[in-house]
Design an enzyme around this catalytic site. Structure first.
Site, PDB file in Angstrom:
ATOM      1  N   ASP A   1      39.552  42.346  37.191  1.00  0.00           N
ATOM      2  CA  ASP A   1      38.628  41.438  37.848  1.00  0.00           C
ATOM      3  C   ASP A   1      37.288  41.556  37.115  1.00  0.00           C
ATOM      4  O   ASP A   1      37.113  42.380  36.222  1.00  0.00           O
ATOM      5  CB  ASP A   1      38.512  41.751  39.355  1.00  0.00           C
ATOM      6  CG  ASP A   1      38.024  40.527  40.140  1.00  0.00           C
ATOM      7  OD1 ASP A   1      37.495  39.580  39.505  1.00  0.00           O
ATOM      8  OD2 ASP A   1      38.159  40.502  41.370  1.00  0.00           O
TER       9      ASP A   1
HETATM   10  C1  BGC Z   1      36.576  37.469  41.899  1.00  0.00           C
HETATM   11  C2  BGC Z   1      37.876  36.934  41.350  1.00  0.00           C
HETATM   12  C3  BGC Z   1      37.602  35.794  40.401  1.00  0.00           C
HETATM   13  C4  BGC Z   1      36.682  36.280  39.298  1.00  0.00           C
HETATM   14  C5  BGC Z   1      36.366  35.230  38.248  1.00  0.00           C
HETATM   15  C6  BGC Z   1      35.557  37.751  40.811  1.00  0.00           C
HETATM   16  O1  BGC Z   1      34.303  37.997  41.350  1.00  0.00           O
HETATM   17  O2  BGC Z   1      36.834  38.620  42.660  1.00  0.00           O
HETATM   18  O3  BGC Z   1      38.711  36.528  42.398  1.00  0.00           O
HETATM   19  O4  BGC Z   1      38.792  35.277  39.899  1.00  0.00           O
HETATM   20  O5  BGC Z   1      35.462  36.691  39.889  1.00  0.00           O
HETATM   21  O6  BGC Z   1      35.546  34.262  38.719  1.00  0.00           O
END
Ligand code: BGC
Length: 709
Positions: free
Chosen positions: A244
């Site tokens: 993530d």
């Molecule tokens: C989130 C993810 C997301 C990623 C990219 C993160 O803050 O937890 O779910 O896909 O950002 O935007």
């Protein structure tokens, strides 16, 4: 490939467009083959330029993958995922995600960070909006549908790589506070939290995302047990795993990695293939390999996983996008978004059959901060859908019934604390026959990092509802929100209550069709709805305890005499001030008709593991309108080597019947599906007694029992 080129494949960087953020340094890296993927590039000129640089100028010509969070639609916005789960209709979910893929890939996005498969048992958690709800069976059906829809034929130009996220336990954040620790014992992990992820692997998902949280003390991004033992070795996943956002380097504040180099080592050894946004891999993998801390074969495995996915996606044959913006908001897409919104709406109360309304002969006062809030009704995680295309409730009702409709917002937005518009709202309410109050939460109050400790209606919406109720007119309360909202204080003020979630682009027309009775509501709650925030976490498939509460044993706070001593009466598992029941149970939802369940039979009384339980019953529409019943099947494994939940959903089906119509309904439940991860860490059906129910939600219905020997 050189070491640098291999490491490059493991790097995912973010940039916005040619003008903003696309530095010379990044372009040089692409030219050298030192970046594997970009996120959040949506500008066609930039996408083309970067892809051309990678394909034509980098040493191996390996194409990039462009990723984005396409969560519940790209341009045409569908209801938030929790709302989609309330449809209990996987076909609609598949159609919706196919449409999202068609629109997103026409913009050059070939990888979405969806679906989010985190089981959520706590409505305080902001990301419950993005979740499939609390049940692993429903979530797994939802998973299959999403992945089929997003990926389609993955190698075709409209195939969009799906990503099962967040692996795992993110939804179990302690206290419902986002990013918090998750403590999940091994059986619970297998029997609940991992199930939708396993369904994702079985559905052929191409990528996984490791979660931000730590699980039992080990951050998921550096968790070998999760990423290797379970995902690769047990499930045989051969796609790629991405971190993530910065979750590799966040292992430092977690207190798990000492510095970025250590974080890179832990993640690589755990089996994390690609790093999102932070650059621990780019900065440290080379040194870690050259100094022998990480074997080069480990990196080779990571790169193989990434390239295998790129090959499957047909990126080597067709790296470029044929941009086609003419399909955005296509009529067919809007029709599908409307149908999903219709089926997501849950009727929670309908006193005296107030709904449907007779718009032609009644004067309606439409009031509330969500009645005409184009941006807010789209919900969380909307980056590309434009609010100019949103059709609100006010727009739809005024178009159809302009003459009989009066409108006043009453409050500018959900958290507004100014009463200056109350008089205008009360004025139109006085002149009306029926009041519709459309309130809830703005989009920004749910989603990532937007947990709430108190999930009542925000601001002074309750105050306005109390004032409106004093007028003595019937009130329809429509809630648009990213989570269940505690409404104990106003439940009695509203005659009818509809939960519309954040319904997306077509929320207005969908609500209009429900309100006027063109269609009967058919949504059912995918989460337990609490009476008060203090009941959270609350979920239907809980354990019984040694002292289960009941109507007879429950003692309310007001029934305790002053000066009373601890007595043995009522010593059961409940709250003095909130009892033991939720406001509405999991699976609950009314229609404009009534259904009767009768004549339940099973094909036999005892079964072996190879058998199937054949459940037959009669369903009758006993009301006056055609309606759809979501028939639900639950089982209780009464005794086990570990204690088992009081009920677990094992099947469901949607049955539409005309007024007065009866149908014999059958459902086949393979006994094998009753397997659970037991005390010996084995997936088995333990012989013994089982209860089984068929009914309209997790608390009602007909009951039978059987034996597995
Ligand atoms: C989130 C993810 C997301 C990623 C990219 C993160 O803050 O937890 O779910 O896909 O950002 O935007």
């Amino acid at each position: 490939m050189t070491l640098e080129e291999k490491i490059g494949q493991t790097s995912q960087r973010g940039t916005s467009s040619m003008g903003k953020g696309l530095s010379e340094e990044l372009i040089t890296k692409v030219r050298k083959g030192e970046i594997g993927s970009f996120l959040n590039v949506t500008d066609s000129q930039t996408i083309n330029f970067l892809q051309k640089t990678a394909v034509e100028e980098s040493p191996n010509g390996i194409p990039l993958i462009f990723a984005r969070d396409v969560i519940h639609g790209f341009k045409t916005i569908f209801p938030i995922p929790l709302g989609q789960a309330a449809t209990w209709n996987p076909d609609l979910i598949e159609k919706g995600s196919r449409i999202a893929a068609i629109e997103a890939t026409a913009s050059g996005i070939r990888w979405t960070f969806a679906p989010m498969l985190d089981i959520a048992r706590d409505s305080r958690w902001g990301r419950i909006a993005e979740s499939p709800g609390e049940d692993p069976f429903l979530a797994s059906k939802f998973t299959e549908a999403y992945i089929k829809g997003f990926q389609g034929d993955l190698s075709s130009p409209t195939g969009m790589l799906a990503c099962a996220k967040h692996f795992v336990g993110y939804g179990a954040a302690e206290g419902g506070r986002d990013y918090n620790i998750a403590i999940i014992h091994e059986q619970l992990l297998h029997n609940v939290y991992l199930k939708p992820f396993e369904a994702a692997v079985k559905s052929g998902v191409g990528s996984f995302m490791s979660s931000f949280n730590e699980l039992n003390g080990v951050p998921a991004t550096g968790n070998k047990y999760l990423l290797k033992t379970i995902l690769r070795n047990t499930w045989g996943f051969d796609g790629l795993v991405v971190s993530d956002w910065n979750s590799v380097t966040e292992m430092i504040p977690h207190g798990f990695a000492a510095d970025e180099k250590h974080a890179a080592m832990l993640s690589a050894n755990a089996g994390l293939d690609m790093e999102m946004t932070s650059t621990a891999y780019e900065d440290h993998l080379k040194n870690l390999i050259e100094s022998g801390v990480i074997a080069e074969s480990q990196l080779d495995d990571m790169v193989r996983n990434i390239l295998r996915v790129k090959l499957k996606m047909g990126l080597f044959e067709q790296p470029y996008t044929r941009f086609n913006h003419s399909i955005f908001y296509d009529e067919k897409h809007l029709v599908s978004a409307k149908q999903t919104a219709i089926e997501s709406i849950v009727l929670l109360k309908n006193y005296n059959n107030l709904l449907p309304l007779d718009f032609k002969n009644q004067k309606i006062a439409l009031i509330g901060p969500l009645a005409d809030a184009p941006h807010e009704q789209l919900g969380t995680w909307v980056f590309d859908g434009e609010s100019e295309h949103t059709q609100t409730l006010k727009m739809s009702l005024s178009e159809a019934y302009g003459k009989n409709l009066m409108f006043s917002k009453g409050l500018a937005f959900s958290r507004d604390s100014l009463t200056d518009k109350f008089d205008e709202a009360l004025e139109i309410a006085r002149k009306s026959d029926v009041i519709i109050f459309a309130g809830g939460e703005e989009a920004i109050l749910s989603g990532e990092a937007h947990s709430r400790a108190n999930i009542d209606l925000p601001g002074i919406q309750e105050e306005l509802i109390h004032k409106l109720a004093k007028l003595g007119k019937p009130i329809v309360l429509i809630i648009m929100a990213g989570r269940p909202i505690t409404i104990s204080n106003i439940y009695n003020e509203a005659d009818a209550i509809l939960m519309a979630w954040h319904p997306g682009t077509m929320g207005g027309p969908a609500l209009k069709d429900i309100l006027n009775g063109e269609t009967s509501p058919s949504g059912r709650l995918p989460v337990t709805w609490p009476k008060t925030s203090g009941q959270e976490p609350i979920y239907y498939n809980h354990k019984n305890t040694g002292r289960p509460a009941s109507e007879e044993s429950f003692v309310a706070i007001d029934d305790i005499p002053v000066g009373a001593w601890q007595s043995s009466l009522g010593n059961t598992s409940h709250y003095l001030d909130a009892g033991y029941q939720p406001m509405f149970p999991f699976g609950f939802g009314l229609t404009y008709s009534t259904f009767e369940y009768s004549e339940m039979t099973l094909n036999k009384a005892s079964f072996s593991i190879m058998d199937s339980v054949l459940i037959t019953f009669k369903l009758t529409n006993t009301g006056k309108a055609e309606a759809t019943e979501v028939v639900q099947y639950y089982v209780q494994d009464i005794t086990g080597s570990i204690t088992r939940p009081v009920r677990e959903l094992v099947g469901f089906s949607r049955v539409t019947l005309k007024a007065g119509e009866s149908r014999e309904v059958t459902y086949t439940l393979p006994v094998e599906n009753l397997k659970f991860y037991n005390i010996d860490k084995e997936w088995v059906v333990e012989p013994g007694d089982f209860n089984i129910w068929v009914g309209p939600n997790c608390q009602e219905g007909l009951k039978s029992s059987f034996v597995v020997d």
